[in-house]
Design a protein around this motif. Structure first.
Motif: not given
Length: 923
Positions: A574-586
């Motif tokens: 699952e991907f999520a945006r925090h401002g311009d930062e992209l994070v992912a949880v596997a």
């Protein structure tokens, strides 16, 4: 011309001024020539600038706002009014000419003849004014009315002066002087009869609406309606004005009743123009109610009826744009306002123009254009201030300050101006706007190190009771105090309020945009979750926001242990945006991992370049170099940091933003891998829990204009015994979708990024759009959309992808197989033949698609939703399998070999800085 005849002719011109302004002007000019010694001194020159204007509807309500002047022929004369501002020098000279001529007539025929000459000139100028108003020339209308008042006062014709002032009320309002209009009405009222006062009240409501005094406007129309039963035109105008005031008050049912009565009165009297104006208010009413599909449908009807009357059409566009901005659709609103503002400026409609510029500034700011928003807001604030509209000036200032904050740099002076504007908004009654601006000011103060100022504003907002802004402020206060648990609780409470409001909308598009007000709060929840450094916490808060946006009504998230147990040999990313930062949880059955991936903008640009290359390759539009390199780059940015978690497992992707447009199976490490795309982890779990797809009710549709669509439908029937071929008409297809378990639709496809619910597939009798699907109570469990870009989506908020595939999934379809790129007709038949053979033999949709894509080397199709369950029971093809066709070497011009309609999806160049938004979001 005898002076009694001149008065009668002038009144005839006044009668015609609303319905036939060109004829009215000709008659009025004849009157002025007859009462002036030198015809050259008549006022023909004043009207030369509008002689080529198109004929306008009768002098009745301005579109979607208020009703204009109507001719009055009463001749009683009463009391003496106060004087008004002097007319222009040129008009004063013309007035002197007429009065001098009248004095000559006094010597020859007595004072009665002179009085009748002045009266004829007064009425003629009033007729010219009303005609000019109908033709969209407000400044000329004002000049004629000022001249009419001056002639009447000089001749002692107090009642005729009051009648001219009656007409001047509406013109002054539209020219940007509503306060002056109210003063003109007050001066005129003592010298008018009861019915004329009722007509004056209808005009006075115009100014009151413009000043935001809606309840007073309703009262004046109420008072007028009882005296206007014998005057259909003015009664209909009163209903229209009262209806619009009630829309602003939120009294939608009574507003609709008034607008319907206006339309009935106009229809029974043959007042087609007024009927069109009444219908022109329906888009505004529907949009204010939140029914945007009805608003757009009504707008299209009204637009055609008002064609040729640019000012009135522009006003209607502004009203619809305002509602669209409130519904968080600034892109659509900006398109309308870019059309409306120049027309209002050309017409001199200063009141409507100032409001339109304010709306345009808001739309520009919300579509990421602070430079233009700043300029538009400055012009709007200046115009509103000049018009004395103190209620609206702070709104323009708020947009101006937000633009300055966006452009930077920040300063103590700018922060002070922002807080001062918040106070002004409170004084003007705009509490919600004020609270949002105070929250912004508090966040700016925190960034600047102005902790005391930030604390003051946050404490004030936190005391405000329930509401998203208050919850956000409370969360900030608690986080600053070290109470992270309390901060999370405040965020959850705020999201619950947003979710409860959004769940009331059945239309997925309205629901997705209704949650936009909670996006900053959801973003703060993600900020808090990232600060914990725990993958499970971040996943939970990303899922809570997706639940709210998806219509669950509450910010709920699946339990991580339940999700891990369900995944088995599958990994969910699952991907999520925090401002311009992209994070992912596997998430796998063994562990939950958090990875920070870097810049979201870089990934979005790489996605656009990859899609561009795939589009050219599929359409064989010349050489398409670099597709493999771009796919490898996207994989490196997105999945390489997760390689250990992904391994050789089946993959479920929960995308964000532009990643909804990425054809995931084309990434190198996904070759032969089962890949599914879901709107949320909870949505994937729900699909897994649902009953399996049963065979026996399979339908196939072949749309028009495709060489191999018929063969494809026949192939589906061959693979699934008992399958039904359905005629490609909208009623037949809708009916078939209601009874089918599996539906295969082979047709041209169109994706509309600006209005994704208008996306669809072409049938024999028109397009089947995503908007048509909510009528399905029991959609198919499996839908195959064998069409170009039918899987494309625009996601206004994570968890709410809008488009054709998303519409099926939101209704309960378990799995949709669709393409994210243009595809060729012959290649699609090859792929779908392999896919359905595998599906019929017992493969799940995700497994069948992965195998078929690898076998045929036809890429671009994706499995959406839960695609891990085979048909129950498997079927066997009744006939030998259809042999794959040899790939055509045709060129780019063979539309019959493509399943794509030109003009649906903008094409980005793929170069650095190119328009990423064109591939995903409205600009």
């Amino acid at each position: 011309m005898v002076f009694d005849d001149a008065v009668a002719t002038a009144e005839r011109a006044l009668d015609l001024s609303g319905s036939d302004p060109a004829r009215a002007r000709a008659l009025a000019r004849d009157v002025l020539r007859s009462v002036t010694a030198d015809p050259a001194k008549a006022t023909t020159d004043l009207s030369t600038t509008t002689t080529e204007q198109p004929e306008a509807p009768a002098d009745l309500p301005t579109t979607t706002t208020t009703a204009t002047d109507l001719p009055t022929t009463t001749t009683e004369q009463t009391g003496a009014p106060a004087d008004l501002p002097p007319v222009t020098a040129a008009l004063t000279k013309t007035t002197t000419d007429i009065l001098t001529t009248a004095a000559g007539h006094i010597g020859a025929t007595g004072p009665t003849a002179a009085g009748r000459a002045d009266e004829a000139a007064t009425v003629a100028h009033r007729a010219l004014a009303v005609a000019a108003r109908e033709l969209g020339d407000l400044p000329l209308a004002e000049e004629h009315l000022n001249l009419a008042v001056s002639i009447a006062l000089s001749a002692g014709l107090r009642h005729r002066a009051a009648q001219a002032r009656l007409s001047l009320v509406h013109v002054s309002t539209e020219l940007g002087h509503p306060w002056r209009a109210l003063a003109v009405a007050e001066a005129a009222e003592p010298h008018l009869g009861p019915v004329e006062v009722a007509k004056l009240d209808v005009h006075r409501a115009v100014a009151l609406v413009r000043l935001g005094r809606y309840a007073e406007a309703v009262d004046h129309c109420d008072r007028a309606a009882g005296l206007l039963e014998d005057d259909t035109r003015f009664l209909a105008g009163a209903m229209l004005n009262r209806g619009l005031a009630r829309v602003f008050l939120g009294e939608f049912d009574t507003a609709e009743s008034d607008l319907v009565r206006c339309a009935e009165l106009a229809g029974s009297a043959g007042l087609d123009h007024l009927l069109a104006l009444a219908e022109g208010n329906l888009p505004f009413l529907a949009a204010r109610r939140g029914d945007l599909p009805a608003a757009f449908a009504a707008y299209r009807r009204a637009e055609s009826s008002l064609f040729g009357y640019p000012e009135r059409l522009a006003t209607m566009r502004c009203d619809l744009a305002e509602a669209l901005i409130s519904a968080h659709l600034p892109g659509e609103a900006r398109v309308l306002l870019d059309l409306a503002v120049p027309e209002l400026a050309a017409a001199g409609a200063e009141v409507a123009l100032a409001e339109a510029r304010l709306l345009l500034a808001r739309a520009e700011l919300r579509t990421g254009d602070p430079h233009r928003a700043l300029r538009s807001a400055e012009r709007a604030a200046a115009g509103l201030a000049e018009q004395g509209r103190a209620v609206l000036v702070p709104l323009a200032t708020e947009v101006l300050l937000r633009a300055r904050l966006a452009l930077g740099p920040w300063s103590g002076e700018l922060l002070a101006e922002t807080l001062s504007c918040a106070d002004a908004l409170d004084d003007a009654g705009h509490r919600e706007v004020s609270e949002a601006l105070r929250l912004t000011a508090a966040e700016v103060a925190l960034e600047m190190g102005e902790r005391e100022s930030a604390d003051d504003q946050l404490a004030r907002l936190a005391r405000g009771g329930p509401g998203v802004v208050s919850r956000h402020a409370t969360a900030l206060v608690r986080e600053l105090a070290g109470d992270r648990r309390g901060a999370f609780a405040a965020v959850r409470a705020g999201l619950a309020e947003v979710g409860a409001r959004a769940a009331a909308f059945e239309d997925p598009r309205l629901r997705a945009h209704a949650v936009k007000a909670g996006e900053p709060l959801a973003g703060f929840g993600l900020t808090l979750a990232l600060r914990t450094g725990r993958a499970g916490t971040l996943l939970a808060w990303a899922e809570r926001w997706r639940a709210v946006a998806g219509g669950a009504g509450r910010p709920v998230a699946p339990r991580v242990d339940e999700l891990r147990a369900a995944l088995r040999d599958t990994v969910l990313v699952e991907f999520a945006r925090h401002g311009d930062e992209l994070v992912a949880v596997a998430v796998t059955s063994e562990r939950v991992t958090l990875r920070r991936l870097g810049s979201y903008a870089a990934v979005a640009e790489a996605t656009v370049r990859l899609r561009y290359g795939l589009r050219r390759a599929h359409l064989r539009d010349g050489n398409a170099p670099g597709v493999a390199e771009e796919a490898a780059l996207v994989e490196r940015l997105l999945l390489a940091p997760l390689r250990s978690s992904v391994g050789d497992r089946a993959l479920v992707v929960v995308p964000t933003g532009a990643l909804h447009t990425l054809p995931w199976p084309v990434l190198p490490m996904n070759t032969d891998r089962q890949v599914s795309v879901a709107s949320a982890a909870a949505a994937w779990l729900a699909g897994r829990r649902a009953a399996g797809v049963r065979t026996g009710r399979v339908v196939a549709v072949a749309g028009p204009g495709l060489r191999y669509a018929g063969a494809e439908a026949d192939m589906v029937a061959g693979c699934h015994p008992g399958a039904e071929r359905v005629v490609a008409s909208r009623p037949a297809v809708i009916s078939a979708l209601r009874r089918a378990e599996v539906a295969h639709l082979a047709a041209h496809g169109t994706f509309c990024p600006r209005s994704p619910m208008l996306s669809g597939i072409d049938l024999d009798d028109g397009r089947l759009m995503a908007y048509d699907l909510p009528r399905l109570r029991t959609p198919p469990r499996l839908v195959v959309l064998s069409a170009c870009e039918a899987g494309m989506a625009h996601a206004p908020a994570d968890g709410a992808p809008l488009g054709l595939a998303g519409a099926f999934l939101s209704l309960g379809t378990q799995c949709v197989v669709a393409s994210l790129v243009p595809v060729r007709d012959d290649e699609t038949l090859t792929l779908m033949t392999a896919f359905h053979e595998l599906l019929a033999s017992g493969c799940s949709p995700a497994q069948a698609l992965a195998t078929a894509s690898a076998k045929t080397e036809v890429a671009g199709f994706v499995c959406f939703g839960y695609g891990g369950r085979p048909l129950n029971p498997p079927t066997r093809p009744a006939d030998p399998p259809v042999q794959p066709l040899e790939r055509s070497a045709g060129g780019p011009g063979r539309l019959a070999d493509r399943r794509w309609r030109p003009g649906g999806q903008p094409v980005a160049t793929g170069r650095d800085g190119s328009a990423t938004q064109l591939d995903q979001e409205p600009t």
